[in-house]
Design an enzyme around this catalytic site. Sequence first.
Site, PDB file in Angstrom:
ATOM      1  N   SER A  94       6.333   3.778   8.800  1.00  0.00           N
ATOM      2  CA  SER A  94       5.281   4.593   9.345  1.00  0.00           C
ATOM      3  C   SER A  94       4.654   4.217  10.694  1.00  0.00           C
ATOM      4  CB  SER A  94       3.888   4.329   8.173  1.00  0.00           C
ATOM      5  OG  SER A  94       2.852   5.068   8.686  1.00  0.00           O
ATOM      6  N   HIS A  95       3.530   3.275  10.961  1.00  0.00           N
ATOM      7  CA  HIS A  95       3.018   3.100  12.208  1.00  0.00           C
ATOM      8  C   HIS A  95       3.611   1.782  12.608  1.00  0.00           C
ATOM      9  CE1 HIS A  95       0.510   1.514   9.162  1.00  0.00           C
ATOM     10  NE2 HIS A  95       0.169   0.462   9.946  1.00  0.00           N
ATOM     11  N   ARG A 154      -8.712  -7.105   7.096  1.00  0.00           N
ATOM     12  CA  ARG A 154      -9.240  -5.651   7.792  1.00  0.00           C
ATOM     13  C   ARG A 154     -10.967  -5.919   7.428  1.00  0.00           C
ATOM     14  NH1 ARG A 154      -4.822  -3.168   9.513  1.00  0.00           N
ATOM     15  NH2 ARG A 154      -3.415  -2.420   8.165  1.00  0.00           N
ATOM     16  N   GLU A 212      -8.680   9.219   4.990  1.00  0.00           N
ATOM     17  CA  GLU A 212      -8.711   7.547   5.172  1.00  0.00           C
ATOM     18  C   GLU A 212      -9.349   7.418   6.672  1.00  0.00           C
ATOM     19  OE1 GLU A 212      -5.960   5.028   2.743  1.00  0.00           O
ATOM     20  OE2 GLU A 212      -4.686   6.491   3.580  1.00  0.00           O
ATOM     21  N   GLU A 213      -9.916   6.173   6.657  1.00  0.00           N
ATOM     22  CA  GLU A 213     -10.381   5.824   7.993  1.00  0.00           C
ATOM     23  C   GLU A 213      -9.121   5.516   8.990  1.00  0.00           C
ATOM     24  OE1 GLU A 213      -9.483   2.394   8.581  1.00  0.00           O
ATOM     25  OE2 GLU A 213      -8.731   2.381   6.779  1.00  0.00           O
ATOM     26  N   SER A 214      -8.001   5.324   8.264  1.00  0.00           N
ATOM     27  CA  SER A 214      -6.805   4.802   9.049  1.00  0.00           C
ATOM     28  C   SER A 214      -6.143   5.916   9.862  1.00  0.00           C
ATOM     29  CB  SER A 214      -5.937   4.111   8.342  1.00  0.00           C
ATOM     30  OG  SER A 214      -5.599   4.468   7.204  1.00  0.00           O
ATOM     31  N   LYS A 226      -0.635  12.525   3.453  1.00  0.00           N
ATOM     32  CA  LYS A 226      -1.615  12.841   4.676  1.00  0.00           C
ATOM     33  C   LYS A 226      -0.693  13.450   5.822  1.00  0.00           C
ATOM     34  CE  LYS A 226      -1.469   7.975   6.505  1.00  0.00           C
ATOM     35  NZ  LYS A 226      -0.858   7.244   5.234  1.00  0.00           N
ATOM     36  N   THR A 236       0.695  -1.109  -0.094  1.00  0.00           N
ATOM     37  CA  THR A 236       0.026   0.186   0.075  1.00  0.00           C
ATOM     38  C   THR A 236       0.930   1.271  -0.169  1.00  0.00           C
ATOM     39  OG1 THR A 236      -1.139  -1.102   1.489  1.00  0.00           O
ATOM     40  CG2 THR A 236      -1.954   1.068   1.091  1.00  0.00           C
ATOM     41  N   ASP A 290       1.849   9.403  14.199  1.00  0.00           N
ATOM     42  CA  ASP A 290       2.417   8.138  14.219  1.00  0.00           C
ATOM     43  C   ASP A 290       3.827   8.284  13.789  1.00  0.00           C
ATOM     44  OD1 ASP A 290       2.260   8.885  11.443  1.00  0.00           O
ATOM     45  OD2 ASP A 290       1.879   6.816  10.836  1.00  0.00           O
ATOM     46  N   LYS A 296      10.203   4.089   0.367  1.00  0.00           N
ATOM     47  CA  LYS A 296       9.164   4.775  -0.252  1.00  0.00           C
ATOM     48  C   LYS A 296       9.552   5.912  -1.209  1.00  0.00           C
ATOM     49  CE  LYS A 296       5.737   7.426   1.264  1.00  0.00           C
ATOM     50  NZ  LYS A 296       4.474   7.937   1.770  1.00  0.00           N
ATOM     51  N   THR A 330      -7.814   2.171  -1.102  1.00  0.00           N
ATOM     52  CA  THR A 330      -6.906   2.551   0.091  1.00  0.00           C
ATOM     53  C   THR A 330      -5.573   2.956  -0.300  1.00  0.00           C
ATOM     54  OG1 THR A 330      -8.152   1.123   1.786  1.00  0.00           O
ATOM     55  CG2 THR A 330      -5.890   1.186   2.421  1.00  0.00           C
ATOM     56  N   ARG A 337       7.913  -2.416   2.597  1.00  0.00           N
ATOM     57  CA  ARG A 337       8.109  -2.658   4.244  1.00  0.00           C
ATOM     58  C   ARG A 337       8.242  -3.876   4.735  1.00  0.00           C
ATOM     59  NH1 ARG A 337       3.020   0.922   6.621  1.00  0.00           N
ATOM     60  NH2 ARG A 337       3.767   2.550   5.520  1.00  0.00           N
ATOM     61  N   ASP A 359       2.593  11.147   9.690  1.00  0.00           N
ATOM     62  CA  ASP A 359       1.227  11.521   8.778  1.00  0.00           C
ATOM     63  C   ASP A 359      -0.080  11.279   9.101  1.00  0.00           C
ATOM     64  OD1 ASP A 359       1.891   8.603   8.441  1.00  0.00           O
ATOM     65  OD2 ASP A 359       2.013   8.980   6.359  1.00  0.00           O
ATOM     66  N   ARG A 360       0.058  10.262  10.140  1.00  0.00           N
ATOM     67  CA  ARG A 360      -1.203   9.969  10.671  1.00  0.00           C
ATOM     68  C   ARG A 360      -1.634  10.990  12.054  1.00  0.00           C
ATOM     69  NH1 ARG A 360      -2.608   3.807  10.426  1.00  0.00           N
ATOM     70  NH2 ARG A 360      -1.845   3.296   8.505  1.00  0.00           N
ATOM     71  N   ASP A 378       5.870   8.124  11.274  1.00  0.00           N
ATOM     72  CA  ASP A 378       6.473   9.338  10.525  1.00  0.00           C
ATOM     73  C   ASP A 378       5.643  10.519  10.418  1.00  0.00           C
ATOM     74  OD1 ASP A 378       4.326   7.643   9.260  1.00  0.00           O
ATOM     75  OD2 ASP A 378       5.070   7.876   7.204  1.00  0.00           O
TER      76      ASP A 378
HETATM   77  C1  VG1 Z   1      -2.764   1.112   6.073  1.00  0.00           C
HETATM   78  C2  VG1 Z   1      -4.047   1.820   5.858  1.00  0.00           C
HETATM   79  C3  VG1 Z   1      -3.960   2.616   4.768  1.00  0.00           C
HETATM   80  C4  VG1 Z   1      -2.712   3.744   4.657  1.00  0.00           C
HETATM   81  C5  VG1 Z   1      -1.584   2.851   4.735  1.00  0.00           C
HETATM   82  C6  VG1 Z   1      -0.308   3.497   4.976  1.00  0.00           C
HETATM   83  O1  VG1 Z   1      -2.693   0.176   4.532  1.00  0.00           O
HETATM   84  O2  VG1 Z   1      -5.027   1.164   6.006  1.00  0.00           O
HETATM   85  O3  VG1 Z   1      -5.186   3.539   4.739  1.00  0.00           O
HETATM   86  O4  VG1 Z   1      -2.526   4.587   3.621  1.00  0.00           O
HETATM   87  O5  VG1 Z   1      -1.659   1.984   5.900  1.00  0.00           O
HETATM   88  O6  VG1 Z   1      -0.550   4.606   6.285  1.00  0.00           O
HETATM   89  P1  VG1 Z   1      -3.108  -1.433   4.971  1.00  0.00           P
HETATM   90  O7  VG1 Z   1      -2.938  -1.756   3.485  1.00  0.00           O
HETATM   91  O8  VG1 Z   1      -2.284  -1.850   5.683  1.00  0.00           O
HETATM   92  O9  VG1 Z   1      -4.513  -1.481   5.164  1.00  0.00           O
HETATM   93  V1  VG1 Z   1       0.988   4.782   6.885  1.00  0.00           V
HETATM   94  O10 VG1 Z   1       0.702   6.197   8.118  1.00  0.00           O
HETATM   95  O11 VG1 Z   1       1.545   3.276   7.532  1.00  0.00           O
HETATM   96  O12 VG1 Z   1       2.240   5.202   5.504  1.00  0.00           O
HETATM   97 CO    CO Z   2       2.503   6.719   8.637  1.00  0.00          CO
END
Ligand code: VG1
Ligand code: CO
Length: 543
Positions: free
Chosen positions: A113-114, A496, A363-365, A376, A18, A277, A126, A344, A22, A281-282, A279
Amino acid sequence: MSLISLPTQPYAGQRPGTSGLRKKVTVFQQPLYLENFVQALFDVLPAATGQTLVLGGDGRYHNRVAIQSILRLAAAKGYARVLVGQGGILSTPAVSAVIRRHGASGGIVLSASHNPGGPEGDFGIKYNVANGGPAPEALTEAVYQRSLQLQVIHSSDSPDLPLDALATLALDGMAVEVIDPVADYADLMRSVFDFDAIRRLLASGFRLRLDAMWAVGGPYARALLEGELGAPPGTVVNAEPREDFGGLHPDPNPVNAADLIAHLFAADAPDMGAATDGDADRNMIVGRHFVVSPSDSLAVLAAYARLVPAYQAGLRGVARSMPSSTAVDRVAQDLGIPCYETPTGWKFFGNLLDAGLVTLCGEESYGTGSDHVREKDGLWAVLFWLNLVAVTGQPVDMLVRELWLRHGRCVYSRHDYEGIAPERAQALMRELRAALPYLAGQTLAGQTVALADDFAYTDPVDGSVSRQQGVRVILQDGSRLVFRLSGTGTEGATLRLYLERHEPDPARHDLPVQQALAPLVMLAEQLARVRHWTGMAQPSVTT
Ligand code: VG1
Ligand code: CO
C-alpha cells in the site's frame, strides 16, 4: 507437478496486521516465505475446483516474482482459472471490482500500500474474499494457525508465464487469463458517476492535478480522466507505475505529497488536486489553497451523495473507523441515517456493506469508499468530488466550508510516532490501559472525562467481537483522544495519536489546527507519557 517439502517455517509466528502481511522485501525474498503464507491460505480455503482467483499487485519491486510463484501454487491447488492483471498490475479497488464482476471466489493483492517500495522497501500480500473485500479476522487467524503446522508446499513446476500481453494461457490445466487491469474498473465507474457532467466541467477549463505518486493509480487515472473524460494530457502526473515509486513514499498526505500541496498553494494553482497511494485505494483531496481532511471528505460525500447517480436514492447508512472524526456522524444525524463506528481497517466495513446497512464508509487515513466495491477506492473518491463540483458549481473549499457552517468544524489531526522500540510502545499502551478504570468522571484540562475505554467492536451482522482496538478518552465537550499502535508498519512500532475537537464558532474555523489542538496534545502527554516512552519530543509525522 511437484511437491516441495518445507525445510523450515519462515512465515510461522507472523500474524497478519491491519491489512494483510507486510514485511521488508528482503524478508519476502527468503526462500519459500511467500509460498508458506500462500500455502497456509490455500490449505484453509475450501477446494478450488471450478473456481476463479484474481491476482495482481501495485507493481512494486518483487511483484513479478511473487505472481509467477503464486500462479504455480494456484495450479496445484486446483483453481480452474486465474485472472491476472496485465504486467501483474491491478490496483486494490480494481481487484475488488474484478472479483465481484467475474464471480471469483477470491483474490490476492500484492501490495504494501502506502509503504515505500524498491529492493530496500516493503512488500505485502493480502487475500480478499468473494465479496471483493479483505478477509475477515477469523480467516486471517486460521491462516496464521495453519502456517504454524505447515509441512508441505504444493506447487506446479511449470516455467514462468509471459504476462505482459493480453492472452489466455494454460498452466497445468489451469487457465490464466491476462486481463486489461483498467477495463472492469472503468465500467464500474461509468455506472456510478455522471460522466457527462464531469466531462463538461473539465471542458469548461476546470483544472485538476492528480498525482499518482509513481504508483498503480496512474494507468487508471490516465485512462479515465485524460482518456475518457477529456482532461488535458498532463493532468495526471507521476503516472507510470515504478517498482520503487520513484524513491518516494506513495502516501497521499500533505507530508508525503508535498509537491502536490505546493502546486495547489501556488499563485496559479489548479482548481483541484488529488493524490492516490501505492495501490490506489487511498486519496487526498486538495482545493485551491485548501487541504481537505479525510474525515471532512467523507462527511461532504455523505452530505451530497444524492447528487451522484449511483446514490440518488439516498444512503442506507454510513460507517467510519473509530479514530476518524465525528464529522460524518453529524451529517448522518442530519440525514436521519445510522452511522456505525468500526475498528481501524477496511475489513470491518464488509459485513455492513454486504448486509445493506451502509452505503458509504471511510477512515481518517485518507480512505473513502462505498458499496460499489469492498475496498477503499482512491480514484472513485476523486471522481465523486469532480461529480459534486460539476453539479453544485461550488469549488472544493466551499463544499467543506458549508459543511463546517452547518455542523461546526471537527478540528482534527493525527500524530504518528514512528520507529519506537516495540516493548516501549507496548509499555505505553499497557500503562494507559491500566489507568482507564480511574479516568471516567475525573476532571482533565478543566473538563470531565465522559468516557475512557479500550474500543471493542461487536459486528452487528455476525456477532464477532474485536477487542483492544484503541484507547479512547472522550471529554464532556466531545473532544477525543485516541491512542493505538499501527498494524501496517515494518520497522519497530508506530504509535498513532488521534486528536479531535469540535469547533462550532465559524470565526474560529480558520485557526491553525495544531494550535487549536495543543491543549489536547498536552493532555495526551499527561495521560500517556508519550515523550518518555517514545523518546521523541515531537511526532515524526503530523497529518
Ligand atoms: C493504516 C491506517 C488504516 C488503514 C490501513 C491500511 O493502518 O491507519 O486506517 O486501513 O493502514 O491502509 P495502521 O494499523 O497502520 O494504523 V492501506 O492503504 O495501507 O491498505
Ligand atoms: Co493503500
